[in-house]
Scaffold this motif. Structure first.
Motif, PDB file in Angstrom:
ATOM      1  N   ALA A 134      -2.099   2.256  -2.413  1.00 48.35           N
ATOM      2  CA  ALA A 134      -3.028   3.175  -1.740  1.00 48.35           C
ATOM      3  C   ALA A 134      -3.364   4.332  -2.674  1.00 48.35           C
ATOM      4  O   ALA A 134      -2.460   4.995  -3.189  1.00 48.35           O
ATOM      5  CB  ALA A 134      -2.415   3.697  -0.451  1.00 48.35           C
ATOM      6  N   GLU A 194      -2.637  -7.437   7.637  1.00 45.68           N
ATOM      7  CA  GLU A 194      -2.026  -6.145   7.360  1.00 45.68           C
ATOM      8  C   GLU A 194      -0.696  -6.080   8.106  1.00 45.68           C
ATOM      9  O   GLU A 194      -0.651  -6.290   9.325  1.00 45.68           O
ATOM     10  CB  GLU A 194      -2.948  -5.008   7.797  1.00 45.68           C
ATOM     11  CG  GLU A 194      -4.243  -4.965   7.003  1.00 45.68           C
ATOM     12  CD  GLU A 194      -5.123  -3.785   7.361  1.00 45.68           C
ATOM     13  OE1 GLU A 194      -4.803  -3.055   8.330  1.00 45.68           O
ATOM     14  OE2 GLU A 194      -6.145  -3.571   6.664  1.00 45.68           O
ATOM     15  N   MET A 252       0.826  -1.205   0.000  1.00 47.40           N
ATOM     16  CA  MET A 252       0.000   0.000   0.000  1.00 47.40           C
ATOM     17  C   MET A 252       0.863   1.259   0.000  1.00 47.40           C
ATOM     18  O   MET A 252       0.531   2.261  -0.629  1.00 47.40           O
ATOM     19  CB  MET A 252      -0.925  -0.002   1.211  1.00 47.40           C
ATOM     20  CG  MET A 252      -1.875  -1.197   1.243  1.00 47.40           C
ATOM     21  SD  MET A 252      -2.983  -1.272  -0.172  1.00 47.40           S
ATOM     22  CE  MET A 252      -4.190  -0.038   0.281  1.00 47.40           C
ATOM     23  N   LYS A 279       0.757  -4.368  11.236  1.00 45.96           N
ATOM     24  CA  LYS A 279       0.590  -2.926  11.058  1.00 45.96           C
ATOM     25  C   LYS A 279      -0.307  -2.383  12.160  1.00 45.96           C
ATOM     26  O   LYS A 279      -1.351  -2.960  12.473  1.00 45.96           O
ATOM     27  CB  LYS A 279      -0.035  -2.624   9.694  1.00 45.96           C
ATOM     28  CG  LYS A 279      -0.338  -1.142   9.475  1.00 45.96           C
ATOM     29  CD  LYS A 279      -1.275  -0.919   8.323  1.00 45.96           C
ATOM     30  CE  LYS A 279      -1.807   0.506   8.331  1.00 45.96           C
ATOM     31  NZ  LYS A 279      -2.755   0.740   9.454  1.00 45.96           N
ATOM     32  N   ALA A 298       4.517  -1.242   3.786  1.00 51.60           N
ATOM     33  CA  ALA A 298       3.341  -1.648   4.562  1.00 51.60           C
ATOM     34  C   ALA A 298       2.280  -2.096   3.570  1.00 51.60           C
ATOM     35  O   ALA A 298       2.107  -1.459   2.525  1.00 51.60           O
ATOM     36  CB  ALA A 298       2.823  -0.497   5.416  1.00 51.60           C
ATOM     37  N   GLY A 299       1.597  -3.180   3.885  1.00 51.07           N
ATOM     38  CA  GLY A 299       0.600  -3.676   2.941  1.00 51.07           C
ATOM     39  C   GLY A 299      -0.145  -4.879   3.471  1.00 51.07           C
ATOM     40  O   GLY A 299      -0.207  -5.116   4.684  1.00 51.07           O
ATOM     41  N   GLY A 314      -6.139   3.576   6.011  1.00 46.91           N
ATOM     42  CA  GLY A 314      -5.566   2.507   6.817  1.00 46.91           C
ATOM     43  C   GLY A 314      -5.586   2.737   8.304  1.00 46.91           C
ATOM     44  O   GLY A 314      -5.257   1.848   9.082  1.00 46.91           O
ATOM     45  N   THR A 341      -1.688   5.470   9.401  1.00 43.93           N
ATOM     46  CA  THR A 341      -2.059   5.330   7.999  1.00 43.93           C
ATOM     47  C   THR A 341      -1.048   4.427   7.313  1.00 43.93           C
ATOM     48  O   THR A 341       0.016   4.119   7.857  1.00 43.93           O
ATOM     49  CB  THR A 341      -2.091   6.690   7.306  1.00 43.93           C
ATOM     50  OG1 THR A 341      -0.747   7.227   7.269  1.00 43.93           O
ATOM     51  CG2 THR A 341      -3.009   7.678   8.029  1.00 43.93           C
ATOM     52  N   TRP A 342      -1.383   4.012   6.090  1.00 43.87           N
ATOM     53  CA  TRP A 342      -0.450   3.161   5.354  1.00 43.87           C
ATOM     54  C   TRP A 342       0.897   3.845   5.188  1.00 43.87           C
ATOM     55  O   TRP A 342       1.955   3.232   5.402  1.00 43.87           O
ATOM     56  CB  TRP A 342      -1.023   2.810   3.985  1.00 43.87           C
ATOM     57  CG  TRP A 342      -2.154   1.844   4.021  1.00 43.87           C
ATOM     58  CD1 TRP A 342      -3.454   2.083   3.684  1.00 43.87           C
ATOM     59  CD2 TRP A 342      -2.096   0.460   4.424  1.00 43.87           C
ATOM     60  NE1 TRP A 342      -4.213   0.943   3.847  1.00 43.87           N
ATOM     61  CE2 TRP A 342      -3.405  -0.068   4.295  1.00 43.87           C
ATOM     62  CE3 TRP A 342      -1.076  -0.368   4.866  1.00 43.87           C
ATOM     63  CZ2 TRP A 342      -3.712  -1.386   4.594  1.00 43.87           C
ATOM     64  CZ3 TRP A 342      -1.374  -1.699   5.166  1.00 43.87           C
ATOM     65  CH2 TRP A 342      -2.664  -2.197   5.028  1.00 43.87           C
TER      66      TRP A 342
END
Length: 427
Positions: free
Chosen positions: A413, A137, A71, A188, A119-120, A419, A193-194
């Motif tokens: 994203a 996540e 993301m 995560k 991050a994803g 996120g 946020t992502w």
């Protein structure tokens, strides 16, 4: 965007993600082997000329790996080094790694997907993965270690086969998909946020190991810590860790704008390097510069520093060794201005100072940092975010030292601010 990526962005559940096919190719920021000699004899090695964004083949997963739909990611200085092909081409890392055979052979390609933060969402798991499932996540930490190597169980950074993911390995984080070992993952945080989550692992983890871990400088309450580049990615986390740990952070920066950022991240005092006559190159007389710097530090906080947080390298290292107090510690993790350091050894040996080399962070140290972020005790250092298509511009910003904090990159994203689900905990 392929159908699997679209499903990830739409928030599809694990069953749907499992049913959807993997694409044969995916979009990634990458280097090309054909460009390796492009900067020979060139003064300005502009990374925008060598960082490409386009399709690369989807690799097969090893049993201990996961495929993450990315993301967001982030720019680190190792991506700048990679794109400059300095001090050596990272294709030599891939060739050396690939020569080990087996699953490592996949990494030796004519392209190198870079990026050491991500991050994803996990979209595939290898047959040997136990702790992670499709739909999880995650953030990807950058230490690529072999958990079958004995030294790894003492400290993940001590194994002979430890590599920097997305720098010394292929299939890194600046892409729609990345390949990581399962032992690189952490959950995560719902409170980030992502793009906030993606930008922490390399810099925050590195700063934690350098300052807080028992493998680093072992900072304690009341320690005065001199932080070079206090408004940059590493420096912003260092300043927060020092203040939160009861230390006194003294930052060195290049502009008033960066001084304001350094204060916002926790520096008790900030010194402009122009005040001490320090330019971008190593000074002819480090002791003279060190005397000016020491005078300003004492005027600001009353004492010489116990610790110097060093990552600039050649331009500052001689000054760092001089200015740290008798019995103090210089902890170093990199050399963005050059690797060959010169210093007067009399100030090291006769004043009983120490130099500690530090590299990355092991998974336990990364988990400790993730907890601090989740508690709100430290905050992401993100200052600006680019789209994946503009990765080269983002890297150029870091290369030219025009950034503050961390520079983020959105991969899948569609916009910033996604996120985040949890309420921020109180400090």
């Amino acid at each position: 965007m392929d159908v699997l990526a679209e499903a990830v962005v739409a928030g599809a559940g694990a069953d749907e993600l499992r049913r959807l096919p993997l694409p044969d190719e995916f979009t990634a920021a990458h280097l090309r082997r054909e460009d390796v000699e492009s900067f020979v004899g060139v003064v300005d090695k502009d990374v925008r000329k060598t960082l490409h964004v386009g399709s690369v083949p989807m690799p097969e997963l090893a049993p201990d790996e996961v495929l993450v739909a990315v993301m967001a990611s982030g720019i680190n200085y190792n991506t700048v080094w990679s794109a400059m092909f300095e001090p050596i081409s990272t294709f030599s890392f891939l060739r050396h790694f690939g020569a080990k055979g087996g699953w490592a052979a996949r990494h030796d390609q004519p392209y190198h997907v870079v990026g050491s933060d991500a991050a994803g969402v996990v979209v595939r798991t290898g047959a040997g993965v136990r702790r992670w499932s499709i739909g999880d996540e995650v953030v990807v930490t950058p230490a690529y270690v072999d958990d079958e190597e004995p030294a790894t169980h003492a400290d993940g950074m001590l194994g002979d086969s430890q590599l920097a993911w997305g720098f010394e390995t292929n299939f890194g984080g600046l892409a729609h998909y990345c390949v990581a070992r399962a032992n690189q993952l952490l959950p995560k945080s719902d409170q980030l946020t992502w793009e906030e989550a993606a930008g922490n692992p390399l810099c925050a983890g590195t700063a934690y190991r350098m300052l807080v871990s028992d493998r680093g400088a072992r900072m304690t309450q009341g320690d005065i810590v001199l932080i070079w580049g206090a408004a940059g990615g590493l420096g912003a986390y260092a300043a927060q860790l020092v203040r939160n740990g009861g230390g006194i952070a003294v930052g060195v920066v290049g502009t008033e704008e960066k001084a304001e950022r350094a204060r916002a991240f926790g520096c008790h005092a900030v010194i402009n390097r122009a005040e001490i006559g320090l330019t971008g190159s190593a000074p002819a007389d480090p002791a003279a510069v060190g005397k000016k710097l020491g005078k300003r530090i004492r005027a600001a906080v009353g004492e010489d520093p116990h610790i110097v947080f060093e990552h600039v390298g050649r331009a500052t290292f001689g000054v760092s060794v001089f200015v740290v107090r008798r019995g103090g510690t210089v902890v170093t993790c990199g050399s963005s201005t050059g690797y060959l350091h010169e210093f007067d050894n009399r100030y090291l040996w006769m004043r009983l100072k120490r130099v500690i080399g530090s590299h990355g962070a092991n998974l336990q140290e990364q988990a400790a940092v993730a907890r601090l972020l989740d508690l709100g005790h430290i905050r992401p250092a993100l200052s600006v975010t680019y789209d994946l298509q503009d990765t080269a511009e983002a890297a150029r910003l870091v290369q030219s030292n025009r950034h503050t904090g961390k520079v983020g990159v959105l991969a899948l994203a569609p916009r910033t601010g996604l996120g985040k689900r949890g309420a921020v905990l109180s400090h």
